[in-house]
Design a protein around this motif. Structure first.
Motif, PDB file in Angstrom:
ATOM      1  N   GLU A 198       0.845  -1.186   0.000  1.00  0.00           N
ATOM      2  CA  GLU A 198       0.000   0.000   0.000  1.00  0.00           C
ATOM      3  C   GLU A 198       0.885   1.241   0.000  1.00  0.00           C
ATOM      4  OE1 GLU A 198      -3.171   0.442  -0.194  1.00  0.00           O
ATOM      5  OE2 GLU A 198      -3.911  -1.616   0.005  1.00  0.00           O
ATOM      6  N   ARG A 199       0.566   2.204  -0.841  1.00  0.00           N
ATOM      7  CA  ARG A 199       1.312   3.454  -0.862  1.00  0.00           C
ATOM      8  C   ARG A 199       0.320   4.604  -0.819  1.00  0.00           C
ATOM      9  NH1 ARG A 199       6.968   2.778  -4.004  1.00  0.00           N
ATOM     10  NH2 ARG A 199       7.282   0.603  -3.481  1.00  0.00           N
ATOM     11  N   SER A 200       0.529   5.513   0.102  1.00  0.00           N
ATOM     12  CA  SER A 200      -0.391   6.631   0.244  1.00  0.00           C
ATOM     13  C   SER A 200      -0.136   7.636  -0.867  1.00  0.00           C
ATOM     14  CB  SER A 200      -0.194   7.297   1.607  1.00  0.00           C
ATOM     15  OG  SER A 200       1.133   7.758   1.746  1.00  0.00           O
ATOM     16  N   PRO A 201      -1.179   8.376  -1.268  1.00  0.00           N
ATOM     17  CA  PRO A 201      -0.991   9.379  -2.319  1.00  0.00           C
ATOM     18  C   PRO A 201      -0.104  10.514  -1.825  1.00  0.00           C
ATOM     19  CG  PRO A 201      -3.161   9.586  -1.334  1.00  0.00           C
ATOM     20  CD  PRO A 201      -2.558   8.323  -0.775  1.00  0.00           C
ATOM     21  N   LEU A 202       0.549  11.170  -2.753  1.00  0.00           N
ATOM     22  CA  LEU A 202       1.400  12.299  -2.405  1.00  0.00           C
ATOM     23  C   LEU A 202       0.527  13.522  -2.177  1.00  0.00           C
ATOM     24  CD1 LEU A 202       4.310  13.382  -2.129  1.00  0.00           C
ATOM     25  CD2 LEU A 202       4.210  13.968  -4.557  1.00  0.00           C
ATOM     26  N   ASP A 203       0.598  14.067  -0.979  1.00  0.00           N
ATOM     27  CA  ASP A 203      -0.153  15.273  -0.631  1.00  0.00           C
ATOM     28  C   ASP A 203       0.642  16.474  -1.141  1.00  0.00           C
ATOM     29  OD1 ASP A 203      -1.202  17.549   0.664  1.00  0.00           O
ATOM     30  OD2 ASP A 203      -1.904  16.349   2.355  1.00  0.00           O
ATOM     31  N   ARG A 204       0.171  17.086  -2.202  1.00  0.00           N
ATOM     32  CA  ARG A 204       0.931  18.171  -2.829  1.00  0.00           C
ATOM     33  C   ARG A 204       1.095  19.363  -1.895  1.00  0.00           C
ATOM     34  NH1 ARG A 204       0.469  17.395  -8.953  1.00  0.00           N
ATOM     35  NH2 ARG A 204      -0.734  15.487  -9.145  1.00  0.00           N
ATOM     36  N   ARG A 205       0.036  19.692  -1.176  1.00  0.00           N
ATOM     37  CA  ARG A 205       0.124  20.833  -0.260  1.00  0.00           C
ATOM     38  C   ARG A 205       1.141  20.562   0.845  1.00  0.00           C
ATOM     39  NH1 ARG A 205      -5.435  23.153   1.969  1.00  0.00           N
ATOM     40  NH2 ARG A 205      -5.621  23.439  -0.294  1.00  0.00           N
ATOM     41  N   ALA A 206       1.122  19.342   1.378  1.00  0.00           N
ATOM     42  CA  ALA A 206       2.085  18.981   2.419  1.00  0.00           C
ATOM     43  C   ALA A 206       3.504  18.973   1.866  1.00  0.00           C
ATOM     44  CB  ALA A 206       1.737  17.614   3.002  1.00  0.00           C
ATOM     45  N   PHE A 207       3.657  18.537   0.614  1.00  0.00           N
ATOM     46  CA  PHE A 207       4.982  18.529  -0.011  1.00  0.00           C
ATOM     47  C   PHE A 207       5.534  19.946  -0.114  1.00  0.00           C
ATOM     48  CE2 PHE A 207       7.603  18.932  -3.842  1.00  0.00           C
ATOM     49  CZ  PHE A 207       8.588  17.992  -3.588  1.00  0.00           C
ATOM     50  N   HIS A 208       4.711  20.875  -0.569  1.00  0.00           N
ATOM     51  CA  HIS A 208       5.153  22.266  -0.665  1.00  0.00           C
ATOM     52  C   HIS A 208       5.534  22.806   0.716  1.00  0.00           C
ATOM     53  CE1 HIS A 208       4.514  23.271  -4.891  1.00  0.00           C
ATOM     54  NE2 HIS A 208       3.399  22.564  -4.866  1.00  0.00           N
ATOM     55  N   ALA A 209       4.726  22.473   1.717  1.00  0.00           N
ATOM     56  CA  ALA A 209       5.013  22.943   3.074  1.00  0.00           C
ATOM     57  C   ALA A 209       6.322  22.354   3.598  1.00  0.00           C
ATOM     58  CB  ALA A 209       3.859  22.581   4.005  1.00  0.00           C
ATOM     59  N   GLU A 210       6.570  21.081   3.290  1.00  0.00           N
ATOM     60  CA  GLU A 210       7.807  20.440   3.722  1.00  0.00           C
ATOM     61  C   GLU A 210       9.023  21.117   3.100  1.00  0.00           C
ATOM     62  OE1 GLU A 210       8.785  17.077   5.660  1.00  0.00           O
ATOM     63  OE2 GLU A 210       7.572  18.654   6.566  1.00  0.00           O
ATOM     64  N   LEU A 211       8.923  21.452   1.821  1.00  0.00           N
ATOM     65  CA  LEU A 211      10.056  22.111   1.169  1.00  0.00           C
ATOM     66  C   LEU A 211      10.283  23.512   1.727  1.00  0.00           C
ATOM     67  CD1 LEU A 211      10.101  21.059  -2.580  1.00  0.00           C
ATOM     68  CD2 LEU A 211      10.960  19.892  -0.556  1.00  0.00           C
ATOM     69  N   GLU A 212       9.213  24.190   2.094  1.00  0.00           N
ATOM     70  CA  GLU A 212       9.385  25.505   2.712  1.00  0.00           C
ATOM     71  C   GLU A 212      10.033  25.365   4.088  1.00  0.00           C
ATOM     72  OE1 GLU A 212       9.147  28.384   1.246  1.00  0.00           O
ATOM     73  OE2 GLU A 212       8.611  27.257  -0.559  1.00  0.00           O
ATOM     74  N   ARG A 213       9.675  24.301   4.809  1.00  0.00           N
ATOM     75  CA  ARG A 213      10.327  24.035   6.102  1.00  0.00           C
ATOM     76  C   ARG A 213      11.818  23.806   5.899  1.00  0.00           C
ATOM     77  NH1 ARG A 213      12.332  19.592   8.484  1.00  0.00           N
ATOM     78  NH2 ARG A 213      11.392  18.122   6.998  1.00  0.00           N
TER      79      ARG A 213
END
Length: 208
Positions: free
Chosen positions: A31-46
């Motif tokens: 099982e692989r969870s979908p990539l949360d685009r908003r969370a990805f952007h937030a992670e890169l800003e972090r």
């Protein structure tokens, strides 16, 4: 056992399942969870903010100090953390090529790379030591900004279908490499790599 091939199943919910397909059906399903685009952007800003803070607070003595658990100095390891994001841009392009080839091609390529893990680790060490000479403390911040922005823009252009495509990788090259990784997995990889190595930095007065 008959020939097998990795398959991708995209669920209606957006989650991704991968497994091995054989003449008798599908097995070893993951099982692989979908990539949360908003969370990805937030992670890169972090990561962007954290990286700039680390650079700003590091003294020349800090940058020359050995790290915890690697042979790099802090400056070299900071570049290596940046390099993970630079590398994934190349891997995304490579995946686009191999995802369109017969599975045996990518599988064979990954096995050859995995067999060369020992020389790879030597090259990996030397390349980051050398790379930090150019992308040093003064230059690596701007490079990180450009690289993260390029990844964010690229993700915004990805379709759900493209994120589900994958290829085989050499798992002995990196603790976060899996035998099979989708494009979504690749987007997650560099921040896992960043956070792992961040814990090995020896910056600040507590490490003097």
């Amino acid at each position: 056992m008959g020939r097998s091939a990795r398959i991708i199943i995209l669920e209606a919910s957006g989650s991704i399942r991968t497994g091995e397909a054989s003449a008798t059906g599908v097995y070893a399903m993951e099982e692989r969870s979908p990539l949360d685009r908003r969370a990805f952007h937030a992670e890169l800003e972090r990561v962007r903010a954290d990286f700039h803070r680390l650079r700003a607070e590091a003294s020349p003595t800090d940058l020359r100090r050995p790290t915890d658990g690697t042979r790099w100095t802090n400056e070299q390891l900071l570049f290596h953390m940046l390099f993970g994001y630079m590398l994934v841009r190349v891997l995304l392009t490579l995946l686009g090529v191999f995802a369109r080839l017969p599975g045996v091609v990518g599988r064979t390529f990954a096995r050859l790379l995995d067999a060369a893990a020992r020389p790879f680790h030597i090259i990996n060490y030397l390349s980051s030591a050398a790379g930090s000479l150019y992308y040093n403390h003064h230059r690596m911040g701007a490079k990180m900004n450009r690289t993260l922005a390029a990844l964010q823009q690229r993700l915004d252009r990805e379709s759900t279908d493209s994120l589900s495509r994958g290829m085989h990788y050499p798992p002995r090259w990196d603790p976060y490499f899996q035998d099979w990784m989708t494009r979504a997995d690749l987007y997650r990889y560099p921040t896992q790599h960043y956070d792992f190595h961040r814990a090995q930095l020896t910056l600040g007065p507590t490490h003097t």
